[in-house]
Design an enzyme around this catalytic site. Structure first.
Site, PDB file in Angstrom:
ATOM      1  N   LYS A   1     -17.902  61.005 134.100  1.00  0.00           N
ATOM      2  CA  LYS A   1     -16.453  61.150 134.223  1.00  0.00           C
ATOM      3  C   LYS A   1     -15.969  60.557 135.538  1.00  0.00           C
ATOM      4  CE  LYS A   1     -12.296  62.636 133.405  1.00  0.00           C
ATOM      5  NZ  LYS A   1     -11.722  63.908 133.043  1.00  0.00           N
TER       6      LYS A   1
ATOM      7  N   HIS B   1     -13.299  66.780 124.948  1.00  0.00           N
ATOM      8  CA  HIS B   1     -12.839  66.912 126.355  1.00  0.00           C
ATOM      9  C   HIS B   1     -12.511  68.383 126.611  1.00  0.00           C
ATOM     10  CE1 HIS B   1     -10.619  65.214 129.979  1.00  0.00           C
ATOM     11  NE2 HIS B   1     -10.491  66.534 130.066  1.00  0.00           N
TER      12      HIS B   1
ATOM     13  N   HIS C   1     -12.808  71.857 129.519  1.00  0.00           N
ATOM     14  CA  HIS C   1     -13.162  72.480 130.801  1.00  0.00           C
ATOM     15  C   HIS C   1     -13.627  73.906 130.521  1.00  0.00           C
ATOM     16  CE1 HIS C   1     -11.252  69.289 133.228  1.00  0.00           C
ATOM     17  NE2 HIS C   1     -10.481  69.187 132.163  1.00  0.00           N
ATOM     18  N   LEU C   2     -14.863  74.189 130.838  1.00  0.00           N
ATOM     19  CA  LEU C   2     -15.402  75.542 130.594  1.00  0.00           C
ATOM     20  C   LEU C   2     -15.502  76.373 131.859  1.00  0.00           C
ATOM     21  CD1 LEU C   2     -18.234  74.844 127.973  1.00  0.00           C
ATOM     22  CD2 LEU C   2     -16.100  76.086 127.592  1.00  0.00           C
TER      23      LEU C   2
ATOM     24  N   HIS D   1      -7.241  62.172 127.324  1.00  0.00           N
ATOM     25  CA  HIS D   1      -5.934  62.836 127.194  1.00  0.00           C
ATOM     26  C   HIS D   1      -4.769  61.876 127.389  1.00  0.00           C
ATOM     27  CE1 HIS D   1      -6.593  62.942 131.516  1.00  0.00           C
ATOM     28  NE2 HIS D   1      -7.404  63.981 131.460  1.00  0.00           N
TER      29      HIS D   1
ATOM     30  N   ASN E   1     -15.763  68.970 136.596  1.00  0.00           N
ATOM     31  CA  ASN E   1     -14.974  69.209 137.822  1.00  0.00           C
ATOM     32  C   ASN E   1     -14.980  70.691 138.215  1.00  0.00           C
ATOM     33  OD1 ASN E   1     -13.314  69.839 135.596  1.00  0.00           O
ATOM     34  ND2 ASN E   1     -11.453  69.464 136.769  1.00  0.00           N
TER      35      ASN E   1
ATOM     36  N   LEU F   1      -2.012  67.894 133.681  1.00  0.00           N
ATOM     37  CA  LEU F   1      -2.066  66.496 134.112  1.00  0.00           C
ATOM     38  C   LEU F   1      -2.972  65.697 133.183  1.00  0.00           C
ATOM     39  CD1 LEU F   1      -2.277  66.916 137.989  1.00  0.00           C
ATOM     40  CD2 LEU F   1      -0.364  65.970 136.663  1.00  0.00           C
TER      41      LEU F   1
ATOM     42  N   HIS G   1     -10.115  59.696 133.742  1.00  0.00           N
ATOM     43  CA  HIS G   1      -8.816  60.322 133.990  1.00  0.00           C
ATOM     44  C   HIS G   1      -7.906  59.170 134.404  1.00  0.00           C
ATOM     45  CE1 HIS G   1      -6.061  63.667 135.095  1.00  0.00           C
ATOM     46  NE2 HIS G   1      -5.497  62.648 135.690  1.00  0.00           N
TER      47      HIS G   1
ATOM     48  N   ASP H   1      -8.730  69.157 126.196  1.00  0.00           N
ATOM     49  CA  ASP H   1      -8.454  69.328 127.628  1.00  0.00           C
ATOM     50  C   ASP H   1      -8.099  70.779 127.937  1.00  0.00           C
ATOM     51  OD1 ASP H   1      -8.384  68.599 130.271  1.00  0.00           O
ATOM     52  OD2 ASP H   1      -6.379  67.740 130.196  1.00  0.00           O
TER      53      ASP H   1
HETATM   54  O1  DOR Z   1      -4.193  69.645 133.640  1.00  0.00           O
HETATM   55  C1  DOR Z   1      -5.327  69.369 133.971  1.00  0.00           C
HETATM   56  N1  DOR Z   1      -6.223  70.331 134.282  1.00  0.00           N
HETATM   57  N2  DOR Z   1      -5.693  68.089 134.054  1.00  0.00           N
HETATM   58  C2  DOR Z   1      -6.880  67.730 134.565  1.00  0.00           C
HETATM   59  O2  DOR Z   1      -7.123  66.555 134.635  1.00  0.00           O
HETATM   60  C3  DOR Z   1      -7.813  68.734 135.080  1.00  0.00           C
HETATM   61  C4  DOR Z   1      -7.593  70.031 134.479  1.00  0.00           C
HETATM   62  C5  DOR Z   1      -8.296  71.162 135.192  1.00  0.00           C
HETATM   63  O3  DOR Z   1      -9.474  71.027 135.489  1.00  0.00           O
HETATM   64  O4  DOR Z   1      -7.664  72.198 135.420  1.00  0.00           O
HETATM   65 ZN    ZN Z   2      -9.501  67.472 131.620  1.00  0.00          ZN
END
Ligand code: DOR
Ligand code: ZN
Length: 356
Positions: free
Chosen positions: A100, A14, A16-17, A175, A42, A221, A137, A249
């Site tokens: 997702k 999991h 985020h890039l 997460h 996202n 989150l 999520h 995450d």
């Molecule tokens: O803390 C978070 N940041 N939770 C998420 O579900 C998304 C993520 C983000 O893309 O910044």
């Molecule tokens: Zn995430």
């Protein structure tokens, strides 16, 4: 006392890039630690189709440092209008690994997310039929629900009926942050439900967000929970149970966007992920379970072979830098920035700003 530990190269299930200059800066940290990563869709313009996922994958591969041993596994962002055919083709062509589901409004860039499970029922039927995992999520978006209860409410209001209605769908509850989630996953005997766990939810409880003032760099989150939840997560992560695996995450946001009147949710932990997990596992006397959690359970769930390469962690105290500068300007404050970690990753230098 163990001074060195060698594992099969782990994967991040999991991550985020982001895109553009941010991608260019953060990617090398994940590529130094992990062999593969499930890349979250996202983006500001979410990755809602196979074509967008293919193009995003190309941008990620182009941004890799020379010689990197890292494969991005792509996901698609479910919307009320997602095409089941496109998803199916993307999965069967090997472009997509999973889909997702963000409940609309649950978190960063989730405004195009799903407004009710009924809206994506045909897509979920297709995913169930082809064996494509659904990544959740898992938070209720009902504004009346207390922010600390959103995961537990989601489990009863959405996840339990979803699993009943799609009895063969593979699901990852992403997460997880609560004892309720840990217990729910443990109670499932079907083998098609799993969960990822972040380093921050193993290391801190919610008091940490408010220690001596408000700590925006510990805001993510789902938000950190009470101590009993942290301890429950530690128990399942270190148990060897194959349903629990590593998912950082890591979610970078510029320092200026976190240290402000309405700060973004997300913790940039990529530079310290494995070192943090190793620290938590050692505190639990469970270093022998780290490889299952980090390198074996995830591939098993996704039906992939574990990586052949290895990584070595060494007992060596190092100070996590306060800042990672973006070549394009601005800075990120990494998780644990300014504090010391007792484990270092061999051959992965202490993070430094990436040159343009
Ligand atoms: O803390 C978070 N940041 N939770 C998420 O579900 C998304 C993520 C983000 O893309 O910044
Ligand atoms: Zn995430």
């Amino acid at each position: 006392m163990t001074t060195r530990i060698t594992l099969r190269r782990p994967d991040d299930w999991h991550l985020h890039l982001r895109d553009g200059a941010m991608l260019q800066t953060v990617l090398s940290y994940s590529a130094a630690q992990f062999g593969r990563a499930i890349v979250m869709p996202n983006l500001k313009t979410p990755v809602t189709t196979t074509a967008l996922a293919r193009a995003y994958r190309e941008r990620i591969v182009a941004a890799l440092p020379p010689g990197a041993d890292f494969v991005p596994l792509m996901t698609v962002y479910l919307c009320d209008g997602t095409s089941a055919d496109d998803l199916c083709r993307g999965f069967e062509d090997g472009v997509l690994t999973a889909a997702k589901l963000y409940p609309a409004g649950a978190t960063t860039h989730s405004e195009h997310g799903v407004t009710s499970i009924a809206k994506v029922a045909p897509v979920l039927e297709t995913m169930q039929a082809i064996g494509m995992p659904l990544l959740l999520h898992g938070e209720s978006t009902d504004p009346a629900v207390d922010v600390f209860d959103r995961e537990a409410v989601f489990i009863e209001s959405t996840l339990r009926p979803l699993l009943r209605d799609f009895p063969a769908l593979k699901v990852v509850l992403e997460h997880i942050t609560t004892e309720e989630a840990a217990d729910f996953v443990r109670a499932d005997a079907s083998g098609r439900l799993a969960a990822t766990i972040t380093p921050q939810h193993l290391m801190f409880n919610r008091n940490a967000i408010f220690t001596g003032g408000i700590r925006p760099h510990l805001y993510c989150l789902p938000v950190l929970k009470r101590e009993r939840h942290r301890l429950a997560l530690r128990r399942v992560a270190t148990s060897g149970d194959a349903r629990f695996f590593l998912g950082t995450d890591s979610a970078p946001h510029l320092r200026t966007l976190k240290e402000t009147g309405c700060g973004c949710a997300g913790i940039f932990n990529a530079p310290v992920a494995l070192q943090s997990y190793c620290t938590a596992f050692e505190e639990e006397g469970a270093l022998d379970k780290l490889e299952a959690f980090a390198s074996l359970n995830g591939p098993r769930f996704y039906g992939l072979a574990p990586n052949e390469a290895s990584v070595t962690l060494e007992r060596s105290s190092w100070e996590v830098p306060q800042d990672v500068e973006l070549a394009a300007g601005g800075a990120l404050h990494p998780f644990l920035g300014g504090s010391r970690l007792p484990w270092a990753l061999r051959d992965a230098p202490v993070p430094e700003p990436v040159a343009a």
